[in-house]
Design a protein around this motif. Structure first.
Motif, mmCIF file in Angstrom:
data_model
loop_
_atom_site.group_PDB
_atom_site.id
_atom_site.type_symbol
_atom_site.label_atom_id
_atom_site.label_comp_id
_atom_site.label_asym_id
_atom_site.label_seq_id
_atom_site.Cartn_x
_atom_site.Cartn_y
_atom_site.Cartn_z
ATOM 1 N N ASP A 188 10.635 1.683 91.142
ATOM 2 C CA ASP A 188 9.370 2.423 91.074
ATOM 3 C C ASP A 188 9.351 3.648 91.981
ATOM 4 O O ASP A 188 8.708 4.646 91.671
ATOM 5 C CB ASP A 188 8.216 1.500 91.461
ATOM 6 N N GLU A 189 10.039 3.561 93.103
ATOM 7 C CA GLU A 189 10.049 4.654 94.072
ATOM 8 C C GLU A 189 11.424 4.751 94.711
ATOM 9 O O GLU A 189 12.036 3.725 95.035
ATOM 10 C CB GLU A 189 8.987 4.426 95.158
ATOM 11 N N VAL A 190 11.909 5.988 94.891
ATOM 12 C CA VAL A 190 13.222 6.210 95.498
ATOM 13 C C VAL A 190 13.074 7.206 96.640
ATOM 14 O O VAL A 190 12.552 8.310 96.456
ATOM 15 C CB VAL A 190 14.240 6.741 94.464
ATOM 16 N N ILE A 191 13.539 6.797 97.815
ATOM 17 C CA ILE A 191 13.560 7.657 98.988
ATOM 18 C C ILE A 191 15.027 7.891 99.335
ATOM 19 O O ILE A 191 15.767 6.944 99.630
ATOM 20 C CB ILE A 191 12.825 7.009 100.170
ATOM 21 N N LEU A 192 15.469 9.138 99.263
ATOM 22 C CA LEU A 192 16.869 9.489 99.528
ATOM 23 C C LEU A 192 17.011 10.071 100.922
ATOM 24 O O LEU A 192 16.146 10.817 101.393
ATOM 25 C CB LEU A 192 17.366 10.511 98.504
ATOM 26 N N THR A 193 18.126 9.724 101.589
ATOM 27 C CA THR A 193 18.482 10.403 102.833
ATOM 28 C C THR A 193 19.693 11.296 102.562
ATOM 29 O O THR A 193 20.230 11.322 101.453
ATOM 30 C CB THR A 193 18.822 9.404 103.951
ATOM 31 N N GLU A 194 20.133 12.007 103.595
ATOM 32 C CA GLU A 194 21.313 12.845 103.443
ATOM 33 C C GLU A 194 22.546 11.971 103.197
ATOM 34 O O GLU A 194 22.553 10.779 103.498
ATOM 35 C CB GLU A 194 21.526 13.729 104.674
ATOM 36 N N ILE A 195 23.596 12.553 102.670
ATOM 37 C CA ILE A 195 24.831 11.836 102.340
ATOM 38 C C ILE A 195 25.548 11.399 103.616
ATOM 39 O O ILE A 195 25.667 12.169 104.574
ATOM 40 C CB ILE A 195 25.761 12.721 101.486
ATOM 41 N N TYR A 196 26.038 10.153 103.611
ATOM 42 C CA TYR A 196 26.878 9.668 104.704
ATOM 43 C C TYR A 196 28.317 10.104 104.422
ATOM 44 O O TYR A 196 28.916 9.695 103.425
ATOM 45 C CB TYR A 196 26.798 8.146 104.807
ATOM 46 N N PRO A 197 28.924 10.923 105.280
ATOM 47 C CA PRO A 197 30.211 11.537 104.923
ATOM 48 C C PRO A 197 31.415 10.626 105.075
ATOM 49 O O PRO A 197 32.433 10.845 104.413
ATOM 50 C CB PRO A 197 30.314 12.715 105.895
ATOM 51 N N ALA A 198 31.331 9.612 105.965
ATOM 52 C CA ALA A 198 32.491 8.767 106.267
ATOM 53 C C ALA A 198 33.695 9.634 106.611
ATOM 54 O O ALA A 198 33.654 10.398 107.569
ATOM 55 C CB ALA A 198 32.777 7.815 105.114
ATOM 56 N N ARG A 230 15.142 13.024 106.162
ATOM 57 C CA ARG A 230 16.257 12.880 107.103
ATOM 58 C C ARG A 230 16.384 11.409 107.496
ATOM 59 O O ARG A 230 15.382 10.691 107.627
ATOM 60 C CB ARG A 230 16.007 13.734 108.346
ATOM 61 N N LYS A 231 17.614 10.980 107.700
ATOM 62 C CA LYS A 231 17.818 9.591 108.121
ATOM 63 C C LYS A 231 17.045 9.304 109.409
ATOM 64 O O LYS A 231 16.476 8.206 109.587
ATOM 65 C CB LYS A 231 19.317 9.335 108.335
ATOM 66 N N ASP A 232 16.979 10.282 110.295
ATOM 67 C CA ASP A 232 16.290 10.087 111.578
ATOM 68 C C ASP A 232 14.788 9.885 111.414
ATOM 69 O O ASP A 232 14.109 9.474 112.357
ATOM 70 C CB ASP A 232 16.542 11.283 112.495
ATOM 71 N N ASP A 233 14.258 10.185 110.220
ATOM 72 C CA ASP A 233 12.818 10.034 109.977
ATOM 73 C C ASP A 233 12.475 8.737 109.250
ATOM 74 O O ASP A 233 11.297 8.496 108.937
ATOM 75 C CB ASP A 233 12.297 11.234 109.168
ATOM 76 N N VAL A 234 13.484 7.901 108.978
ATOM 77 C CA VAL A 234 13.246 6.683 108.199
ATOM 78 C C VAL A 234 12.272 5.745 108.920
ATOM 79 O O VAL A 234 11.312 5.228 108.324
ATOM 80 C CB VAL A 234 14.575 5.964 107.886
ATOM 81 N N LEU A 235 12.491 5.520 110.198
ATOM 82 C CA LEU A 235 11.647 4.563 110.920
ATOM 83 C C LEU A 235 10.203 5.046 110.984
ATOM 84 O O LEU A 235 9.263 4.251 110.839
ATOM 85 C CB LEU A 235 12.196 4.316 112.322
ATOM 86 N N SER A 236 10.019 6.352 111.175
ATOM 87 C CA SER A 236 8.657 6.909 111.198
ATOM 88 C C SER A 236 7.972 6.704 109.856
ATOM 89 O O SER A 236 6.777 6.377 109.792
ATOM 90 C CB SER A 236 8.699 8.403 111.538
#
Length: 458
Positions: free
Chosen positions: A382-392, A419-425
């Motif tokens: 129903d909903e998709v939240i994307l973060t930036e690509i993990y480069p490995a 941004r991944k850093d904004d996930v917890l917020s």
């Protein structure tokens, strides 16, 4: 170098999930174990507590003295380590025996009866299921797994058994070092095209893998795969799927959070098998695991008990919260077919609830090659939240970002990129019904805090 001659082992990339199982194997053998990894983690800290000497700075001076003798120290590395790594240059320049992780596992398959599981997806769950069935049976087993078994709290099982269960990794053609006694092949959907180049080369790699099965061994292959096997003389071939093949399930019952089915087998059928981790995709994985364990000699009752008591794998459809207010789980799925299976399973379990995914794409090349497939699979939710690509292991590719997936999600789906850093917020500011974190990158490090935040909501 024979295993008996090894006095110390040094791991370059010690914190990888597969490498850490070998770290534990050599710790148990009583040799000195040292290693390097780029960043500390829960797993590396645990390995340190168990006796491994691990450091996190690329520095030759940090290599333990016991690991500086070429005549008695084996160096094991992961293909993800770059060619110009300073410690690898030191070992190459000083005559050390250097092996890939897969080469060491290959030696073990020649010293034991290797029960191997290969495939683009499903191999971690299937191999962990098989290892648990075998370990609690009269046969027992050793095991080197690609995930942390919840039954044992580790990715490694040590015993005096002649059997060893191994997750056979196709990345960098690593599984070509193995000599399986028996193997399951779960799937061959093209992946790692940065290594293979073409789908045809990928499928050819699996064909060659089947040539390595030992005489009088067995291939247990999922029905309908595009690959063509090439079996040595004397190797038995079986096929399986959810509801067709030599091994399959029938009379499947899904009710009240439980899954029960009958196991159909040419050896001995097993009635009323209760799935310990009741997730629909695990019916098929369970069929494959039971097939290999039964061919190895497990009894019907051992199969039934093993599947019923199977506890799952960390980050494989891993429930953290399951109540009327919130459902929260983490899943390592990072290939479109894996995400499709995960999304389909969670949709089947929670048909009338809003399902949100936070997805961290893994690798620029995989995103470039499969962004439309990722979007199609994620669009089941129903909903998709994307973060930036993990480069490995990769450098950025121009024009390849999470935006490619975002732009191809189905019309009308709720979606955003953060941004991944904004996930917890975001988690703090939102209320979720069913939330799943997807991907093979480092977003999983936030799962304990996400769990705490969701549990604190009234």
């Amino acid at each position: 170098m024979e295993l008996k001659d090894i006095k110390s082992v040094y791991f370059v990339g010690a914190g990888g999930i597969g490498m850490s199982a070998l770290v534990r194997y050599f710790i148990h053998r009583g040799v000195v174990v040292g290693g390097y990894d780029k960043t500390p983690s829960i797993l590396t800290r645990q390995l340190e507590k168990e006796g491994a000497l691990i450091h996190y700075e690329e520095n030759v001076d940090e290599i333990p003295h016991a690991c500086r003798r070429p005549d008695s120290c084996l160096v094991v590395y992961t293909p993800a380590i770059p060619e110009d790594h300073q410690e690898m240059k030191y070992f190459r320049g000083n005559g050390f025996e250097i092996q890939k992780r897969a080469q060491v596992l290959g030696t073990l398959t020649r010293q034991h009866k290797g029960l191997c599981v290969a495939g683009t997806h499903g191999k971690t769950t299937t191999s962990t299921m098989c290892a648990h069935i075998m370990h609690q049976s009269h046969l027992d087993c050793n095991a080197f797994l690609g995930g942390i078994s919840k039954n044992y709290g580790t990715n490694y099982i040590l015993s005096d058994s002649d059997y060893v269960v191994i997750e056979a990794d196709e990345f960098d053609r690593s599984f070509h070092w193995l000599s399986p006694y028996m193997t399951v092949i779960t799937s061959t959907d093209p992946d790692h095209l940065d290594i293979y180049g073409t789908k045809e080369a990928y499928l050819e790699s699996f064909r060659h893998y089947t040539e390595l099965i030992q005489p009088r061994g067995a291939l247990i292959i999922h029905r309908g795969l595009e690959m063509q096997e090439n079996l040595p003389d004397g190797v038995h071939r079986y096929d399986y799927s959810l509801n067709e093949g030599d091994f399959h399930a029938e009379n499947i019952r899904i009710a009240n959070g439980e899954i029960t089915f009958d196991f159909v087998s040419p050896i001995e059928p097993v009635k009323n098998v209760q799935l310990g981790q009741p997730v629909p995709i695990n019916i098929e994985n369970g069929v494959a695991a039971m097939a290999m364990a039964q061919l190895a000699g497990c009894t019907a009752e051992e199969l039934r008990i093993g599947i019923k008591t199977y506890g799952g794998v960390d980050r494989r459809f891993d429930f953290k919260i399951k109540n009327d207010r919130h459902v929260f789980l983490s899943d390592y799925a990072h290939h479109p077919k894996e995400i499709y299976q995960s999304a389909r399973s969670i949709r089947e379990l929670y048909q009338d609830r809003k399902i949100t995914a936070i997805f961290q794409p893994h690798l620029y090349t995989r995103t470039r090659d499969f962004y439309k497939d990722f979007a199609e699979a994620l669009s089941l939710l129903d909903e998709v939240i994307l973060t930036e690509i993990y480069p490995a292991r990769e450098l950025p590719i121009e024009g390849v970002t999470s935006q490619l997936i975002y732009d191809n999600l189905r019309p009308g789906i709720e979606k955003q990129i953060i941004r991944k850093d904004d996930v917890l917020s975001l988690v703090k500011s939102r209320d979720f019904d069913v939330l799943i974190v997807l991907g093979a990158g480092d977003l999983d490090n936030m799962v304990p805090e996400i769990t705490r935040i969701l549990n604190s909501k009234k």
